[in-house]
Write a protein that holds these residues in place. Structure first.
Motif, PDB file in Angstrom:
ATOM      1  N   LEU A   7       0.853  -1.195   0.000  1.00  0.00           N
ATOM      2  CA  LEU A   7       0.000   0.000   0.000  1.00  0.00           C
ATOM      3  C   LEU A   7       0.888   1.245   0.000  1.00  0.00           C
ATOM      4  CD1 LEU A   7      -2.720   1.512   0.254  1.00  0.00           C
ATOM      5  CD2 LEU A   7      -2.564   1.221   2.731  1.00  0.00           C
ATOM      6  N   LEU A   8       1.899   1.247   0.890  1.00  0.00           N
ATOM      7  CA  LEU A   8       2.798   2.411   0.960  1.00  0.00           C
ATOM      8  C   LEU A   8       3.463   2.639  -0.400  1.00  0.00           C
ATOM      9  CD1 LEU A   8       4.445   1.751   4.462  1.00  0.00           C
ATOM     10  CD2 LEU A   8       2.681   3.439   3.885  1.00  0.00           C
ATOM     11  N   ASP A   9       3.919   1.552  -1.023  1.00  0.00           N
ATOM     12  CA  ASP A   9       4.573   1.692  -2.334  1.00  0.00           C
ATOM     13  C   ASP A   9       3.621   2.307  -3.352  1.00  0.00           C
ATOM     14  OD1 ASP A   9       6.772   0.570  -1.212  1.00  0.00           O
ATOM     15  OD2 ASP A   9       6.497  -1.439  -2.086  1.00  0.00           O
ATOM     16  N   SER A  10       2.359   1.853  -3.299  1.00  0.00           N
ATOM     17  CA  SER A  10       1.399   2.325  -4.306  1.00  0.00           C
ATOM     18  C   SER A  10       1.025   3.794  -4.097  1.00  0.00           C
ATOM     19  CB  SER A  10       0.132   1.457  -4.273  1.00  0.00           C
ATOM     20  OG  SER A  10      -0.630   1.758  -3.115  1.00  0.00           O
ATOM     21  N   LEU A  11       1.288   4.316  -2.891  1.00  0.00           N
ATOM     22  CA  LEU A  11       0.859   5.693  -2.606  1.00  0.00           C
ATOM     23  C   LEU A  11       1.962   6.730  -2.852  1.00  0.00           C
ATOM     24  CD1 LEU A  11      -1.215   5.181   0.692  1.00  0.00           C
ATOM     25  CD2 LEU A  11      -2.038   5.461  -1.644  1.00  0.00           C
ATOM     26  N   GLN A  12       3.168   6.266  -3.211  1.00  0.00           N
ATOM     27  CA  GLN A  12       4.309   7.190  -3.260  1.00  0.00           C
ATOM     28  C   GLN A  12       4.053   8.422  -4.132  1.00  0.00           C
ATOM     29  OE1 GLN A  12       6.795   7.092  -1.168  1.00  0.00           O
ATOM     30  NE2 GLN A  12       6.003   5.186  -0.312  1.00  0.00           N
ATOM     31  N   ASP A  13       3.369   8.245  -5.265  1.00  0.00           N
ATOM     32  CA  ASP A  13       3.150   9.397  -6.166  1.00  0.00           C
ATOM     33  C   ASP A  13       1.784  10.039  -5.975  1.00  0.00           C
ATOM     34  OD1 ASP A  13       5.602   8.965  -7.285  1.00  0.00           O
ATOM     35  OD2 ASP A  13       4.809   7.531  -8.761  1.00  0.00           O
ATOM     36  N   THR A  14       1.100   9.680  -4.920  1.00  0.00           N
ATOM     37  CA  THR A  14      -0.269  10.163  -4.746  1.00  0.00           C
ATOM     38  C   THR A  14      -0.267  11.561  -4.139  1.00  0.00           C
ATOM     39  OG1 THR A  14      -0.911   7.891  -4.369  1.00  0.00           O
ATOM     40  CG2 THR A  14      -2.491   9.544  -3.703  1.00  0.00           C
ATOM     41  N   THR A  15      -1.091  12.433  -4.669  1.00  0.00           N
ATOM     42  CA  THR A  15      -1.136  13.825  -4.208  1.00  0.00           C
ATOM     43  C   THR A  15      -1.395  13.870  -2.692  1.00  0.00           C
ATOM     44  OG1 THR A  15      -2.190  14.328  -6.293  1.00  0.00           O
ATOM     45  CG2 THR A  15      -2.215  16.081  -4.646  1.00  0.00           C
ATOM     46  N   GLY A  16      -0.545  14.596  -1.996  1.00  0.00           N
ATOM     47  CA  GLY A  16      -0.759  14.828  -0.562  1.00  0.00           C
ATOM     48  C   GLY A  16      -0.191  13.752   0.344  1.00  0.00           C
ATOM     49  N   PHE A  17       0.337  12.665  -0.235  1.00  0.00           N
ATOM     50  CA  PHE A  17       0.837  11.582   0.625  1.00  0.00           C
ATOM     51  C   PHE A  17       2.255  11.891   1.106  1.00  0.00           C
ATOM     52  CE2 PHE A  17       3.139   7.498   1.061  1.00  0.00           C
ATOM     53  CZ  PHE A  17       2.423   7.001   2.143  1.00  0.00           C
ATOM     54  N   THR A  18       2.456  11.852   2.430  1.00  0.00           N
ATOM     55  CA  THR A  18       3.783  12.058   3.007  1.00  0.00           C
ATOM     56  C   THR A  18       4.039  10.874   3.938  1.00  0.00           C
ATOM     57  OG1 THR A  18       2.940  14.305   3.299  1.00  0.00           O
ATOM     58  CG2 THR A  18       5.202  13.919   3.979  1.00  0.00           C
ATOM     59  N   VAL A  25       1.396   9.068  12.342  1.00  0.00           N
ATOM     60  CA  VAL A  25       0.053   9.252  12.894  1.00  0.00           C
ATOM     61  C   VAL A  25      -0.637   7.894  13.118  1.00  0.00           C
ATOM     62  CG1 VAL A  25      -1.442   9.473  10.836  1.00  0.00           C
ATOM     63  CG2 VAL A  25      -1.818  10.941  12.783  1.00  0.00           C
ATOM     64  N   HIS A  26      -0.235   6.893  12.328  1.00  0.00           N
ATOM     65  CA  HIS A  26      -0.824   5.567  12.533  1.00  0.00           C
ATOM     66  C   HIS A  26      -0.279   4.885  13.793  1.00  0.00           C
ATOM     67  CE1 HIS A  26      -2.479   6.006   8.495  1.00  0.00           C
ATOM     68  NE2 HIS A  26      -3.308   5.046   8.825  1.00  0.00           N
ATOM     69  N   ASN A  27       0.828   5.397  14.287  1.00  0.00           N
ATOM     70  CA  ASN A  27       1.383   4.816  15.516  1.00  0.00           C
ATOM     71  C   ASN A  27       0.894   5.534  16.769  1.00  0.00           C
ATOM     72  OD1 ASN A  27       2.789   2.939  14.080  1.00  0.00           O
ATOM     73  ND2 ASN A  27       4.552   4.313  13.759  1.00  0.00           N
ATOM     74  N   GLN A  28       0.121   6.609  16.570  1.00  0.00           N
ATOM     75  CA  GLN A  28      -0.357   7.352  17.738  1.00  0.00           C
ATOM     76  C   GLN A  28      -1.379   6.545  18.525  1.00  0.00           C
ATOM     77  OE1 GLN A  28      -1.853  11.105  16.481  1.00  0.00           O
ATOM     78  NE2 GLN A  28       0.206  11.900  16.114  1.00  0.00           N
ATOM     79  N   ARG A 284      -9.050  14.678  -0.956  1.00  0.00           N
ATOM     80  CA  ARG A 284      -8.448  13.621  -0.136  1.00  0.00           C
ATOM     81  C   ARG A 284      -8.302  14.078   1.306  1.00  0.00           C
ATOM     82  NH1 ARG A 284      -5.385   9.261  -1.696  1.00  0.00           N
ATOM     83  NH2 ARG A 284      -5.837   8.657  -3.838  1.00  0.00           N
ATOM     84  N   PHE A 285      -8.518  13.143   2.203  1.00  0.00           N
ATOM     85  CA  PHE A 285      -8.351  13.386   3.637  1.00  0.00           C
ATOM     86  C   PHE A 285      -7.317  12.384   4.147  1.00  0.00           C
ATOM     87  CE2 PHE A 285     -12.138  16.014   4.742  1.00  0.00           C
ATOM     88  CZ  PHE A 285     -12.677  16.086   3.462  1.00  0.00           C
ATOM     89  N   TYR A 286      -6.220  12.917   4.702  1.00  0.00           N
ATOM     90  CA  TYR A 286      -5.183  12.070   5.314  1.00  0.00           C
ATOM     91  C   TYR A 286      -5.172  12.353   6.822  1.00  0.00           C
ATOM     92  CZ  TYR A 286      -3.134  11.466   0.625  1.00  0.00           C
ATOM     93  OH  TYR A 286      -2.913  11.174  -0.696  1.00  0.00           O
ATOM     94  N   PRO A 287      -5.051  11.330   7.644  1.00  0.00           N
ATOM     95  CA  PRO A 287      -5.128  11.559   9.100  1.00  0.00           C
ATOM     96  C   PRO A 287      -3.952  12.354   9.665  1.00  0.00           C
ATOM     97  CG  PRO A 287      -4.615   9.265   8.601  1.00  0.00           C
ATOM     98  CD  PRO A 287      -4.918   9.925   7.299  1.00  0.00           C
ATOM     99  N   ASP A 288      -2.868  12.497   8.893  1.00  0.00           N
ATOM    100  CA  ASP A 288      -1.761  13.337   9.373  1.00  0.00           C
ATOM    101  C   ASP A 288      -1.978  14.803   8.958  1.00  0.00           C
ATOM    102  OD1 ASP A 288      -1.461  12.106   6.822  1.00  0.00           O
ATOM    103  OD2 ASP A 288       0.590  12.848   6.677  1.00  0.00           O
ATOM    104  N   LYS A 289      -3.069  15.067   8.223  1.00  0.00           N
ATOM    105  CA  LYS A 289      -3.303  16.455   7.764  1.00  0.00           C
ATOM    106  C   LYS A 289      -4.630  17.022   8.273  1.00  0.00           C
ATOM    107  CE  LYS A 289      -0.269  16.303   3.847  1.00  0.00           C
ATOM    108  NZ  LYS A 289       0.325  14.970   4.081  1.00  0.00           N
TER     109      LYS A 289
END
Ligand code: SAM
Length: 463
Positions: A7-18, A25-28, A284-289
């Motif tokens: 999943l991480l690999d597939s998201l590398q070029d996705t807008t807004g993904f850091t 944030v997933h470890n919080q 897009r909504f990312y939980p770190d943003k």
């Protein structure tokens, strides 16, 4: 549970993904908790002051809670005064407010509706003469949808249990708004539900992408020309989001809707994104943003309808020889009865908005209708045996006897325990907590019968 590397690999070029902040944030410890208040069942001012200190910026009714309570043991949760919903998905409110004239009477289909998060929100935004049809294809999930919409207490909400194709074929050109909150691979909820990572796979993402296309294609004809399609998922994968937007633009006659105030959206942490082929805008909504979970949403206007719209059947009024008796009985239970119509089905009476009579007939003839209007109950002798739906509705006559419960008594009532009430009044009584109805009890000379529905009772033991 670690986030799948694929999943991480597939998201590398996705807008807004850091990747770094996304992983962190997933470890919080705990994701934020948010609820959405029911405007039809207002909570006391003091309650707002206590819990509603931090509103969800894109929703009039959403608020974050400082910590996650055990909702099962809050009687106000069972009374339907709020819905527990993660904040990102409340953004559908902003999308609706900016693409649809909500002050007009609308026909809205929520196609993939269970358990009812989006439906209860949409119901909160519509005029009383609008229609919300909430559909869920899986029967057991349709039951939960009925329960949640019953709790929400709106007369203009209908539930059906159909395949999207049934609705597309049988209700052509009927709806002003089509909401497709599609079944998806669910990566957006990994923070809330880490176990779900185990079920994620690239193969499943592909299956979801195919299913999403099929659902959209099957339901498409039920949307009117100029009607609005709202498509959303709780997945991060481009194929289920931007690629579906490209598919929509290629296969269906649409114009993509761009939301206003992009600067405000960005300040809220929402990431506008564009599909690669048609440059259709999605959000897009990312939980770190944002203070919420992973989510994607896009809106489109239908530019052409190729099918003749379905005609709602005209109903000839049928003489009802029992009308006088029914009116006399119902007047005791329902305020402003003259504003409603009713029908009888399998011994149960259902009250509905008379402006919807032809629409209900259309649904009854074409769909597996699971909820229509408010079920009043059954007539026995000269009185009504009231249904739970009536208790949860806004229709109740003010003269109905009410018994206010303490929190402890309310929980005991919701468990369906035997009730011991102080100074009970004989007959049917509405059990309330902080003024909000929970359900019915019947006071007999020697005991109190608890009529809270068995299937809804609290089973959890430890408070
Ligand atoms: N809108 C809901 C809410 O806000 O509470 C959540 C919907 S969930 C993301 C997707 C729903 O689509 C599920 O209830 C699922 O049962 C349903 N679904 C699964 N397969 C489907 C299909 N082939 N057609 C239509 N709906 C489907």
């Amino acid at each position: 549970m670690p986030i799948p590397q694929a999943l991480l690999d597939s998201l590398q070029d996705t807008t807004g993904f850091t990747q770094e902040s996304f992983l962190s944030v997933h470890n919080q410890a705990s994701p934020p908790t948010s609820i959405r208040l029911n405007p039809f069942k207002p909570s006391p001012e003091a309650w707002y002051q206590e819990v509603g200190k931090e509103p969800v910026p894109w929703s009039d009714y959403g608020t974050y809670l400082p910590e996650r309570p055990v909702f099962t043991f809050d009687p106000l949760f069972h009374a339907g005064t709020y819905y527990v919903q993660e904040a990102s998905s409340m953004f559908i409110e902003y999308v609706l407010r900016n693409t649809v004239k909500l002050n007009q009477d609308l026909k809205v289909l929520d196609l993939c509706a269970a358990p009812g998060g989006k439906s209860t929100l949409i119901a909160s935004l519509l005029t009383p003469d609008s229609i919300l049809l909430s559909n869920e294809v899986i029967r057991s999930r349709a039951n939960i949808l009925v329960d949640n919409l019953t709790k929400w207490g709106c007369l203009n909400t209908y539930v059906c249990n159909n395949d999207p194709k049934d609705i597309g074929q049988r209700l052509a050109g009927y709806f002003d708004v089509l909401v497709v909150d599609a079944p998806c691979s669910g990566s957006g909820l990994f923070r809330k539900d880490p176990e779900a990572t185990e079920e994620w796979s690239p193969e499943n993402v592909t299956l979801c992408y195919q299913r999403q296309q099929r659902i959209l294609a099957d339901a498409w004809d039920c949307l009117k020309e100029d009607g609005i399609l709202i498509y959303s998922t709780c997945s991060y994968s481009q194929s289920e989001n931007e690629d579906i937007c490209d598919w929509i633009c290629t296969e269906l006659d649409v114009k993509n809707c761009v939301l206003p105030n992009e600067e405000i959206l960005k300040a809220w942490g929402i990431v506008p994104t564009q599909s690669s082929q048609h440059q259709a805008t999605g959000y897009r909504f990312y939980p770190d943003k944002v203070k919420g979970e992973g989510f994607f949403i896009a809106a489109f206007k239908k530019t052409k309808n190729e099918y003749l719209a379905v005609k709602t059947p005209r109903i000839k009024p049928q003489p009802n020889k029992n009308r006088r008796t029914e009116t006399a009985i119902f007047t005791k239970w329902v305020k402003n009865l003259e504003q409603y119509a009713w029908f009888l089905k399998n011994d149960d009476y259902y009250l509905f908005n008379p402006k919807h009579e032809n629409d209900i007939k259309l649904f009854q003839l074409n769909l597996y209708l699971r909820k229509a209007g408010v079920r009043l109950g059954q007539i026995a002798g000269n009185d009504l045996v009231p249904d739970h739906e009536l208790a949860m509705s806004p229709l109740l006559q003010t003269t109905i006897h009410r018994h206010e419960l303490t929190k402890e008594q309310a929980i005991s009532y919701l468990r369906r325990d035997d009730l011991v009430l102080d100074n009970p009044t004989k007959g049917w009584s509405l059990m309330t907590y902080e003024g909000h109805p929970l359900g019915w009890a019947k006071v007999l000379p020697t005991r109190v019968n608890n009529y809270y529905p068995k299937e809804l009772r609290i089973l959890k033991q430890v408070i």
